[in-house]
Motif scaffolding. Structure first.
Motif, PDB file in Angstrom:
ATOM      1  N   MET A   1       0.841  -1.199   0.000  1.00 24.83           N
ATOM      2  CA  MET A   1       0.000   0.000   0.000  1.00 24.83           C
ATOM      3  C   MET A   1       0.879   1.253   0.000  1.00 24.83           C
ATOM      4  SD  MET A   1      -3.296   0.578   2.441  1.00 24.83           S
ATOM      5  CE  MET A   1      -2.527   1.496   3.739  1.00 24.83           C
ATOM      6  N   ALA A   2       0.458   2.245  -0.745  1.00 27.55           N
ATOM      7  CA  ALA A   2       1.251   3.481  -0.840  1.00 27.55           C
ATOM      8  C   ALA A   2       1.359   4.151   0.534  1.00 27.55           C
ATOM      9  CB  ALA A   2       0.608   4.440  -1.840  1.00 27.55           C
ATOM     10  N   THR A   3       2.487   4.760   0.793  1.00 28.00           N
ATOM     11  CA  THR A   3       2.704   5.492   2.046  1.00 28.00           C
ATOM     12  C   THR A   3       2.011   6.858   1.963  1.00 28.00           C
ATOM     13  OG1 THR A   3       4.910   4.483   2.069  1.00 28.00           O
ATOM     14  CG2 THR A   3       4.500   6.256   3.648  1.00 28.00           C
ATOM     15  N   GLU A   4       1.321   7.231   3.033  1.00 29.91           N
ATOM     16  CA  GLU A   4       0.738   8.581   3.066  1.00 29.91           C
ATOM     17  C   GLU A   4       1.875   9.599   3.196  1.00 29.91           C
ATOM     18  OE1 GLU A   4      -2.213  11.391   5.773  1.00 29.91           O
ATOM     19  OE2 GLU A   4      -1.926   9.297   6.363  1.00 29.91           O
ATOM     20  N   LEU A   5       1.881  10.592   2.302  1.00 33.04           N
ATOM     21  CA  LEU A   5       2.994  11.553   2.251  1.00 33.04           C
ATOM     22  C   LEU A   5       2.588  12.847   2.947  1.00 33.04           C
ATOM     23  CD1 LEU A   5       3.867  10.955  -1.532  1.00 33.04           C
ATOM     24  CD2 LEU A   5       4.843   9.799   0.472  1.00 33.04           C
ATOM     25  N   LEU A   6       2.996  12.983   4.209  1.00 41.33           N
ATOM     26  CA  LEU A   6       2.528  14.114   5.022  1.00 41.33           C
ATOM     27  C   LEU A   6       3.093  15.444   4.536  1.00 41.33           C
ATOM     28  CD1 LEU A   6       2.913  12.390   8.493  1.00 41.33           C
ATOM     29  CD2 LEU A   6       0.801  12.722   7.203  1.00 41.33           C
TER      30      LEU A   6
END
Ligand SMILES: [Zn+2]
Length: 252
Positions: free
Chosen positions: A1-6
């Motif tokens: 799953m793609a990492t959430e990019l803060l």
């Protein structure tokens, strides 16, 4: 799953809680740590990666390198011996709650250098130079923006005009704004929209000077004044490609 990019939503987020989703030992013995979310910027768009620390349990994991893969997953790479021992083996770290801390000084340098490249672009636009933006690099040892197009007139004259224009822009100051929008709408704000932006999700532009949109996933200064003194040491033009090298005070 793609990492959430803060870092996409907020220019300044340097620390955040996250959960470890995978830990792998690489062939070279380093750890590869994947999280559900991250504020670490991976190398990309000519901007260098962040370094920093991931704290969890009794030990800290030192992040030495950050990479984004083709699936949108961010890999935090580092030695991590203490972390492995503290957790009693890398597998047990999965699911652990951790706190991320990006090294602020290095990020500030990379951000100023990166924004400086966009300010050069804005100066080129204001001076109405007949150039199309190409590749760029915003590293401390190598900062430049390349354009397709020849130098109209004397190189030294153009170099001085760009240097004066960037000083003017930085002197005026102006706050940068983040906007998310479909790629199809970017042309309204951006003079140049590259054709390799993913079209299956809303992408981000950063609006410089209220008028100059750049499709860009990097980190940016909040106000262009934060860049400081920006000089243009060299312009080189060859076979229809013009390379504008730049330098930022106290960095390069
Ligand atoms: Zn950019």
């Amino acid at each position: 799953m793609a990492t959430e990019l803060l870092y996409l939503d907020d220019f300044d987020v340097l620390t955040a809680p996250a959960t470890v989703t995978a830990v792998t030992v690489l062939e070279d013995g380093r750890l590869d740590v994947v999280l559900d979310r991250t504020c670490f910027y991976p190398r990309g768009g000519g901007q260098d990666w962040d370094t920093g620390t991931i704290r969890g349990g009794h030990a800290a994991f030192r992040v030495e390198e950050v990479r984004l893969d083709e699936h949108g997953v961010v890999h935090h790479l580092g030695a991590g011996e203490a972390w492995k021992e503290s957790a009693g083996g890398e597998a047990t770290l999965e699911g652990a709650a951790v706190v991320l801390e990006v090294d602020a000084d290095r990020r500030a340098v990379n951000t100023r250098l990166h924004s400086a490249g966009h300010i050069v672009d804005l100066a080129v636009e204001r001076l109405e130079l007949p150039w199309v933006p190409g590749k760029s690099a915003h590293y401390p040892h190598m900062s430049f923006v390349e354009y397709t197009g020849d130098v109209p007139g004397e190189v030294e004259d153009v170099r001085q005009r760009i240097e004066q224009e960037v000083a003017q822009i930085i002197g005026e100051g102006s706050r940068n704004e983040i906007r998310f929008m479909p790629v199809a709408d970017m042309g309204e704000y951006c003079r140049h929209v590259p054709d390799n932006i993913p079209t299956n999700k809303p992408a981000r532009i950063v609006l410089y000077n209220q008028t100059f949109g750049v499709p860009c996933g990097g980190t940016h200064v909040r106000d262009v004044a934060e860049v400081g003194t920006l000089s243009i040491p060299k312009i080189k033009s060859k076979k229809g490609v013009t390379k504008v090298s730049y330098a930022v005070e106290d960095v390069n």
